[in-house]
Write an enzyme that holds these catalytic residues in place. Structure first.
Site, PDB file in Angstrom:
ATOM      1  CB  SER A   1      31.321  48.840  40.215  1.00 17.26           C
ATOM      2  OG  SER A   1      30.867  48.256  41.376  1.00 17.26           O
TER       3      SER A   1
ATOM      4  CG  HIS B   1      26.443  49.749  43.048  1.00 20.79           C
ATOM      5  ND1 HIS B   1      26.575  48.567  42.375  1.00 20.79           N
ATOM      6  CD2 HIS B   1      27.617  49.980  43.640  1.00 20.79           C
ATOM      7  CE1 HIS B   1      27.800  48.119  42.551  1.00 20.79           C
ATOM      8  NE2 HIS B   1      28.453  48.954  43.318  1.00 20.79           N
TER       9      HIS B   1
ATOM     10  CG  HIS C   1      27.075  44.256  46.076  1.00 22.61           C
ATOM     11  ND1 HIS C   1      26.513  45.463  45.740  1.00 22.61           N
ATOM     12  CD2 HIS C   1      27.913  43.928  45.070  1.00 22.61           C
ATOM     13  CE1 HIS C   1      26.993  45.854  44.562  1.00 22.61           C
ATOM     14  NE2 HIS C   1      27.838  44.937  44.129  1.00 22.61           N
TER      15      HIS C   1
ATOM     16  CE1 TYR D   1      28.887  46.280  49.286  1.00 16.21           C
ATOM     17  CE2 TYR D   1      29.934  44.529  48.028  1.00 16.21           C
ATOM     18  CZ  TYR D   1      29.412  45.800  48.100  1.00 16.21           C
ATOM     19  OH  TYR D   1      29.413  46.600  46.988  1.00 16.21           O
ATOM     20  CD  GLU D   2      24.210  46.793  48.878  1.00 17.07           C
ATOM     21  OE1 GLU D   2      23.280  47.583  49.031  1.00 17.07           O
ATOM     22  OE2 GLU D   2      24.514  46.307  47.771  1.00 17.07           O
TER      23      GLU D   2
ATOM     24  CB  ALA E   1      34.102  46.253  38.968  1.00 18.07           C
TER      25      ALA E   1
ATOM     26  CG  MET F   1      33.786  42.467  46.773  1.00 16.13           C
ATOM     27  SD  MET F   1      33.806  43.946  47.788  1.00 16.13           S
ATOM     28  CE  MET F   1      35.557  44.339  47.796  1.00 16.13           C
ATOM     29  CB  SER F   2      28.776  41.187  42.582  1.00 20.51           C
ATOM     30  OG  SER F   2      29.502  41.232  41.371  1.00 20.51           O
TER      31      SER F   2
ATOM     32  CG  ASN G   1      41.647  46.097  41.076  1.00 23.43           C
ATOM     33  OD1 ASN G   1      40.425  46.238  40.929  1.00 23.43           O
ATOM     34  ND2 ASN G   1      42.168  45.143  41.821  1.00 23.43           N
TER      35      ASN G   1
ATOM     36  CG  HIS H   1      33.317  52.045  45.673  1.00 21.58           C
ATOM     37  ND1 HIS H   1      33.013  50.932  44.925  1.00 21.58           N
ATOM     38  CD2 HIS H   1      32.270  52.882  45.538  1.00 21.58           C
ATOM     39  CE1 HIS H   1      31.823  51.098  44.364  1.00 21.58           C
ATOM     40  NE2 HIS H   1      31.349  52.267  44.721  1.00 21.58           N
TER      41      HIS H   1
HETATM   42  N1  HPA Z   1      38.729  42.619  44.778  1.00 21.82           N
HETATM   43  C1  HPA Z   1      37.421  42.528  45.055  1.00 21.82           C
HETATM   44  N2  HPA Z   1      36.500  43.195  44.383  1.00 21.82           N
HETATM   45  C2  HPA Z   1      36.899  44.002  43.389  1.00 21.82           C
HETATM   46  C3  HPA Z   1      38.250  44.141  43.054  1.00 21.82           C
HETATM   47  C4  HPA Z   1      39.223  43.408  43.792  1.00 21.82           C
HETATM   48  O1  HPA Z   1      40.444  43.482  43.552  1.00 21.82           O
HETATM   49  N3  HPA Z   1      38.303  45.023  42.012  1.00 21.82           N
HETATM   50  C5  HPA Z   1      37.026  45.400  41.738  1.00 21.82           C
HETATM   51  N4  HPA Z   1      36.169  44.768  42.563  1.00 21.82           N
END
Ligand code: HPA
Length: 288
Positions: free
Chosen positions: A29, A60, A82, A84-85, A112, A210-211, A234, A246
Site C-alpha cells: 500500500s 492498489h 489480499h 480479505y478480498e 504497510a 494484512m498481507s 502507524n 486506509h
Molecule cells: N494493522 C493491520 N494492517 C495494517 C496496519 C495495522 O495497524 N497498518 C497498516 N496496515
C-alpha cells in the site's frame, strides 16, 4: 478449477520476448512510487492477464511491470491481491508461480504495517526476520502441485539470512534506520482490536499487517529466496492517538517511501554485482 499460472506466464513472455527477470518485487500500500523508477520493458494490467486473480482495493493499482531497477532485470507487482478480498486462497499462488515460470529466483515483498514499538513509528522501515500466519489460510492447502515444490517443506529461515545481511549493510551505507522483527498477518479487513494487539504482543509480533504470508509461503515452496520489508505507517491499535484507516495508511506510507526506493535500488545493484561475481567464479571453476 484453480487458476493456471502457466497461461499467464506464456502471456507475459509474448509481452517481453526474451526478457527473463531474476527478481520479483511486490509493492505494498502506498509504495507504488518505486514503480516509476523502473526502466520499463513492458507492463500489463492484472485484468489483461489470463487466469490471474484481480485486486479490488483503492490505492492498489493492479499492474505488472517488467523492466530493470538498479540494473537488475525484475518483475514488479504494483498492487497485490489480499485474502480479505474474498478470493480463493489457492489463487494467491498464481502471481508468484507466474514469476517462477518466467525465471524469478528472488522475491522482495513489501507491505504497510502497524508497529508494536513506540521507537519504531510511522516513517520507519522494518526488515522482516520471520512471520506469524494468523489467518488460518494458506494458498498451498489442497492438492500439491509437485511441479513447483514438495508437499511438506521447511519455513525455517524463510526470510533469507544472507539477503537480510545485504539489506542491513545497504541500509547502513545509506544511513537508513532498518530495524528487524516478526510480521504478523492479520486477516482484516478491519484493523485489530486493542485486546487482539495485546494478545499478538505476547505471541512475539513486532509489526502487523494484512498481507505477505501467502506470497512468501508460495515462494518458499517453489524454492525462491525471499526478503521482506514492512513500511511502518502507524503504531498499532491502542498505542496510536489517531484512528486507523486506509487513508491514514496511504498517507503515512509516503513517509518512508523514498528511503525504501533508495534501499531497494541500491540493494538490487549490489545483488547484481554479487550474482555476477558468483557466476564468474562458477565459470572459472568450470574452466579449471
Ligand atoms: N494493522 C493491520 N494492517 C495494517 C496496519 C495495522 O495497524 N497498518 C497498516 N496496515
Amino acid at each position: 478449477m484453480p487458476l493456471d499460472p502457466h497461461i499467464g506466464a506464456e502471456f507475459l513472455k509474448t509481452k517481453a520476448p526474451g526478457f527473463s527477470p531474476k527478481v520479483g518485487i511486490i509493492l505494498g500500500s502506498g509504495l507504488g512510487g518505486l514503480a516509476d523508477q523502473i526502466d520499463e520493458v513492458a507492463s500489463v494490467e492484472f485484468s489483461e492477464i489470463p487466469e490471474f486473480p484481480q485486486s479490488s482495493v483503492e490505492g492498489h493499482q493492479g499492474r505488472l511491470i517488467l523492466g530493470r531497477l538498479g540494473g537488475m532485470p525484475i518483475i514488479c507487482m504494483q498492487g497485490r491481491i489480499h485474502l480479505y478480498e474474498g478470493v480463493d486462497p489457492q489463487d494467491l499462488a498464481v502471481p508468484i508461480r507466474v514469476m517462477k515460470l518466467i525465471g524469478v529466483e528472488f522475491l522482495l515483498v513489501t507491505n504497510a504495517a502497524g508497529s508494536f514499538h513506540e521507537e519504531v513509528g510511522p516513517g520507519s522501515l522494518m526488515l522482516i526476520s520471520d512471520h506469524i500466519n494468523f489467518t488460518s489460510r494458506n494458498p498451498l492447502i489442497g492438492e500439491n502441485d509437485d511441479r513447483f515444490g514438495p508437499r511438506f517443506f521447511s519455513m525455517e529461515d524463510a526470510y533469507d539470512p544472507t539477503l537480510r545481511e545485504h539489506l542491513k549493510a545497504v541500509a547502513k551505507e545509506l544511513d537508513i534506520k532498518l530495524t528487524e522483527g516478526v510480521y504478523l498477518h492479520y486477516p482484516g479487513p478491519n484493523f485489530e482490536t486493542p485486546a487482539e494487539i495485546r494478545a499478538f504482543k505476547t505471541l512475539g509480533a513486532d509489526a502487523v499487517g494484512m498481507s505477505t504470508t501467502p506470497e512468501v509461503l508460495v515462494a518458499r515452496h517453489c524454492g525462491m529466496r525471499v526478503a521482506g520489508i514492512s513500511n511502518i505507517t502507524n503504531l498499532v491499535a491502542g498505542m496510536s492517538k489517531t484512528t486507523l484507516s486506509h487513508e491514514q495508511t496511504l498517507e503515512c506510507a509516503k513517509l518512508a517511501a523514498s528511503d525504501l526506493e533508495k534501499l531497494v535500488t541500491i540493494f538490487l545493484e549490489t545483488l547484481k554485482r554479487e550474482l555476477l561475481k558468483a557466476h564468474l567464479k562458477e565459470d572459472s571453476n568450470g574452466n579449471n
